[in-house]
Scaffold this motif. Sequence first.
Motif, short mmCIF file in Angstrom:
data_model
loop_
_atom_site.label_atom_id
_atom_site.label_comp_id
_atom_site.label_asym_id
_atom_site.label_seq_id
_atom_site.Cartn_x
_atom_site.Cartn_y
_atom_site.Cartn_z
N VAL A 191 14.58 48.31 94.27
CA VAL A 191 15.15 48.92 93.07
C VAL A 191 13.99 49.35 92.19
CG1 VAL A 191 16.59 48.60 91.02
CG2 VAL A 191 17.15 47.36 93.11
N THR A 192 13.98 50.60 91.75
CA THR A 192 12.99 51.02 90.75
C THR A 192 13.72 51.52 89.51
OG1 THR A 192 12.84 53.28 91.56
CG2 THR A 192 11.27 51.71 92.49
N VAL A 193 13.11 51.22 88.37
CA VAL A 193 13.65 51.69 87.07
C VAL A 193 12.52 52.43 86.38
CG1 VAL A 193 14.77 51.04 84.92
CG2 VAL A 193 15.12 49.64 86.95
N GLY A 194 12.75 53.70 86.09
CA GLY A 194 11.71 54.51 85.46
C GLY A 194 10.43 54.52 86.30
N GLY A 195 10.61 54.41 87.62
CA GLY A 195 9.46 54.44 88.53
C GLY A 195 8.83 53.07 88.79
N PHE A 196 9.27 52.04 88.07
CA PHE A 196 8.69 50.70 88.27
C PHE A 196 9.58 49.85 89.18
CE2 PHE A 196 7.27 52.03 83.98
CZ PHE A 196 5.91 52.11 84.23
N ASP A 197 8.97 49.27 90.20
CA ASP A 197 9.69 48.41 91.12
C ASP A 197 10.06 47.10 90.40
OD1 ASP A 197 9.65 47.90 94.53
OD2 ASP A 197 9.94 46.20 93.16
N VAL A 198 11.33 46.73 90.43
CA VAL A 198 11.77 45.57 89.63
C VAL A 198 11.16 44.25 90.12
CG1 VAL A 198 13.95 46.62 88.91
CG2 VAL A 198 13.91 45.18 90.94
N GLU A 199 10.70 44.23 91.38
CA GLU A 199 10.09 42.99 91.87
C GLU A 199 8.57 43.01 91.70
OE1 GLU A 199 12.67 40.68 94.90
OE2 GLU A 199 11.95 42.53 95.84
N LYS A 200 7.98 44.19 91.90
CA LYS A 200 6.51 44.26 91.82
C LYS A 200 6.02 44.36 90.39
CE LYS A 200 5.97 46.19 96.42
NZ LYS A 200 6.51 47.44 96.96
N GLU A 201 6.77 45.08 89.54
CA GLU A 201 6.36 45.23 88.13
C GLU A 201 7.55 44.89 87.23
OE1 GLU A 201 3.25 48.61 87.63
OE2 GLU A 201 4.80 49.33 88.99
N PRO A 202 7.98 43.61 87.27
CA PRO A 202 9.23 43.26 86.58
C PRO A 202 9.20 43.51 85.08
CG PRO A 202 8.07 41.28 87.37
CD PRO A 202 7.37 42.46 87.97
N ARG A 203 8.09 43.24 84.41
CA ARG A 203 8.07 43.42 82.95
C ARG A 203 8.19 44.88 82.56
NH1 ARG A 203 6.65 39.06 79.80
NH2 ARG A 203 5.90 40.42 78.15
N LYS A 204 7.45 45.72 83.30
CA LYS A 204 7.51 47.16 82.99
C LYS A 204 8.90 47.71 83.29
CE LYS A 204 2.69 48.40 83.34
NZ LYS A 204 1.63 48.63 84.30
N ALA A 205 9.48 47.25 84.39
CA ALA A 205 10.82 47.73 84.74
C ALA A 205 11.82 47.27 83.68
CB ALA A 205 11.22 47.21 86.12
N ARG A 206 11.74 46.00 83.29
CA ARG A 206 12.69 45.44 82.32
C ARG A 206 12.57 46.11 80.95
NH1 ARG A 206 16.13 44.39 79.60
NH2 ARG A 206 17.21 42.44 79.12
N ALA A 207 11.34 46.53 80.61
CA ALA A 207 11.13 47.17 79.31
C ALA A 207 11.89 48.50 79.18
CB ALA A 207 9.63 47.41 79.09
N GLN A 208 12.28 49.07 80.34
CA GLN A 208 13.01 50.36 80.32
C GLN A 208 14.50 50.15 80.04
OE1 GLN A 208 11.02 53.13 81.44
NE2 GLN A 208 9.44 51.56 81.46
N ILE A 209 14.91 48.86 80.06
CA ILE A 209 16.35 48.57 80.08
C ILE A 209 16.83 47.83 78.84
CG2 ILE A 209 18.15 47.26 81.31
CD1 ILE A 209 16.41 47.49 83.83
N GLY A 210 17.97 48.25 78.31
CA GLY A 210 18.68 47.49 77.29
C GLY A 210 19.96 46.98 77.92
N LEU A 211 20.26 45.71 77.71
CA LEU A 211 21.43 45.12 78.36
C LEU A 211 22.38 44.56 77.32
CD1 LEU A 211 22.92 44.03 80.90
CD2 LEU A 211 21.37 42.06 80.84
N VAL A 212 23.60 45.04 77.36
CA VAL A 212 24.63 44.51 76.46
C VAL A 212 25.59 43.67 77.31
CG1 VAL A 212 26.39 45.05 74.73
CG2 VAL A 212 24.46 46.61 75.07
#
Length: 308
Positions: A62-83
């Motif tokens: 899974v990538t979010v904004g180009g960041f792999d959620v397992e390899k770069e979890p902090r960068k990936a998570r920073a792209q996301i807001g969760l309600v």
Amino acid sequence: MAPIIEIKNLTKTYGSGTHALDHVNLNIEKGEIIALLGPNGAGKTTLISAICGMIKISSGTVTVGGFDVEKEPRKARAQIGLVPQEIALDIFETVWNSVRLTRGLFGRKPDDAYLEEVLKSLSLWDKKDAKNMALSGGMKRRVMIAKALSHQPKVLFLDEPTAGVDVALRRDMWDVVRKLRDSGVTIILTTHYIEEAEEMADRIGVINGGKILLVENTATLMQSFGRKTLKLSLVEPLAELPASLSDYDLQRSQDGLTLTYTYDTRAERSGITRMIADLAAASISVRDLESHQSSLEDVFLTLVEETA
Ligand SMILES: Nc1ncnc2c1ncn2[C@@H]1O[C@H](COP(=O)(O)OP(=O)(O)OP(=O)(O)O)[C@@H](O)[C@H]1O
């Protein structure tokens, strides 16, 4: 443009042996509202948890904004807001402090001008000094959204945003979500309400048994399934359809007592008037008529039943 979220062959098997996600492939485009629709236990929450890096993926990427959620979890998570579904607020804190604190938790520098903009867009600005406990349920949900937006995410997850909310508030929430999308945020929402998916989403994904059964543009989905049927109960059984009626999409029941006419609700003319006139001309008498509109609910139920 590259998708904002890319999910490839995502599989999640819990320790209990439950296959919650089974080879899920899904691309989510920047700036869209996508609704994930599925019955209880379909795998929606697991899918969101995997994208947000909250659970360990069994296989796939899974990538979010180009960041792999397992390899770069902090960068990936920073792209996301969760309600999340449940409202979780410090009841003694003010609205303003709640959003400022959450921004800080993400390690972002204070930016009061941005937070002011967020609160204004959610019609919360005049409540900024109110304590969370003094807010109505609808306002509390908005504060949850404001908190989720406080670190300027590109993607916003709304897990059952209107569960247990009355109709007026639900519509209110839909307006808020559309406004957010217009400001450039990509929105992924899970819902049990088919009407909500139909009303809000640019695309609808149906998920069941850990599999994505269908992902389709909402308008296309409604168009391909937006057909109506008209059931005509006949006075006398009909042995076969006369040639004069062969141009119509008419199905004869086995006992010959019912004809089912299918037509597109979007067509300029349904052809019903002419068809009835042609029936009369062929001396076929109709006892009763019954029309049925196939809806997203039918589509959903058919898909879910097929995979149950
Ligand atoms: N932590 C867990 N450990 C074991 N099994 C789990 C866990 N979380 C979920 N499951 C199982 O995984 C499957 C998918 O659950 P999930 O919560 O993702 O579904 P859902 O679509 O979000 O359902 P709902 O609409 O009820 O929230 C279910 O069979 C569920 O029982």
